[in-house]
Design a protein around this motif. Structure first.
Motif, short mmCIF file in Angstrom:
data_model
loop_
_atom_site.label_atom_id
_atom_site.label_comp_id
_atom_site.label_asym_id
_atom_site.label_seq_id
_atom_site.Cartn_x
_atom_site.Cartn_y
_atom_site.Cartn_z
N ARG A 72 0.83 -1.21 0.00
CA ARG A 72 0.00 0.00 0.00
C ARG A 72 0.87 1.26 0.00
NH1 ARG A 72 -4.48 0.15 4.50
NH2 ARG A 72 -5.21 -1.57 3.17
N ARG A 94 3.79 1.61 -1.36
CA ARG A 94 4.32 1.78 -2.72
C ARG A 94 3.21 2.27 -3.65
NH1 ARG A 94 9.06 -0.12 -4.24
NH2 ARG A 94 8.28 -0.69 -6.32
N ALA A 95 1.99 1.79 -3.45
CA ALA A 95 0.89 2.24 -4.30
C ALA A 95 0.62 3.73 -4.10
CB ALA A 95 -0.37 1.43 -3.98
N ARG A 96 0.77 4.21 -2.86
CA ARG A 96 0.58 5.64 -2.59
C ARG A 96 1.66 6.48 -3.26
NH1 ARG A 96 -0.84 4.93 3.85
NH2 ARG A 96 -3.05 4.36 3.56
N ALA A 114 3.23 0.82 -9.55
CA ALA A 114 2.28 -0.25 -9.86
C ALA A 114 2.82 -1.63 -9.51
CB ALA A 114 1.90 -0.20 -11.34
N SER A 129 5.58 -4.28 -7.55
CA SER A 129 6.37 -4.41 -6.33
C SER A 129 6.97 -5.81 -6.25
CB SER A 129 5.53 -4.16 -5.08
OG SER A 129 4.97 -2.85 -5.08
N VAL A 160 0.39 -4.69 -11.35
CA VAL A 160 -0.91 -4.07 -11.57
C VAL A 160 -0.94 -3.52 -12.99
CG1 VAL A 160 -2.56 -2.33 -10.80
CG2 VAL A 160 -1.06 -3.46 -9.14
#
Length: 205
Positions: free
Chosen positions: A55, A57-59, A63, A65, A204
């Motif tokens: 999460r 890294r998503a913030r 996309a 990881s 993603v």
């Protein structure tokens, strides 16, 4: 002189041991179930930490990881530097500290499968398409329609399954990877040691 018959207390002892043996035998049929329950619970605890890192890294708008889960019984990973990892992006190192987070546990294919499934379920924000309950007639009963040029209309216009159904928006994979760590001793000499880690990749699209 006639020998005395065995006492009732002795017979009770035999009866107790028979019941104990039956109880132990019945318990053996549950050990696979217990292993599955505790294995899943243990993986769930690790997933809670992993999802927080994904999460973060998503913030940051990232996309994809790659996380390396380092077993708790691998001491070289604690004091060394990861080297030679073939990846475009440096992986996120996660040092596992649990008593059961050993390499022996994570070598189990079932543990890796549960890890992969639980991470996917935790981060996926899509649902599978609803099932189409419309009955489909057998192939022999379908009408064979053709266009004026002798082709089936479906193939002439390239009709096929939607592109969104061909590839999942989120893909998660968990497997074992060989890793190498470079350590330095008290004399300033470098030494490279090898080990294993659980590589968890998230993509993603």
């Amino acid at each position: 002189m006639v020998d005395a018959p065995p006492s009732y207390q002795s017979a009770q002892g035999f009866e107790y041991r028979e019941k104990e043996a039956e109880s132990t035998s019945g318990h053996r049929f549950k050990i696979r179930e217990e292993i599955g329950v505790y294995r899943s619970q243990h993986v769930t605890a690790v997933v809670a930490t992993v999802v927080l890192l994904i999460r973060d890294r998503a913030r940051g708008g990232l996309a994809n990881s790659t996380l390396l889960l380092l077993p708790s019984d691998q001491e070289d990973s604690r004091k060394g530097t990861l080297v030679g990892y073939s990846s475009e992006e440096p992986p996120v190192l996660v040092q596992l500290e649990g008593e059961h987070d050993t390499m022996e546990f994570w070598r189990q294919p079932e543990a890796l499968r549960i890890l992969q499934e639980q991470v996917l379920a935790a981060i996926s924000d899509t649902l599978p398409p609803p099932a189409d309950d419309t009955p489909v007639p057998p192939r022999a009963m379908l009408p064979r329609k053709t266009s004026l040029f002798g082709r089936k209309p479906g193939k002439a216009f390239g009709i096929g399954p939607p592109a969104a159904l061909l590839k999942a928006p989120v893909a998660v994979k968990a497997d074992l990877h060989s890793v190498f760590f470079r350590t330095e001793n008290e004399y300033g000499l470098y030494h490279t040691v090898d080990g294993q880690a659980v590589a968890l990749t998230v993509e993603v699209s």
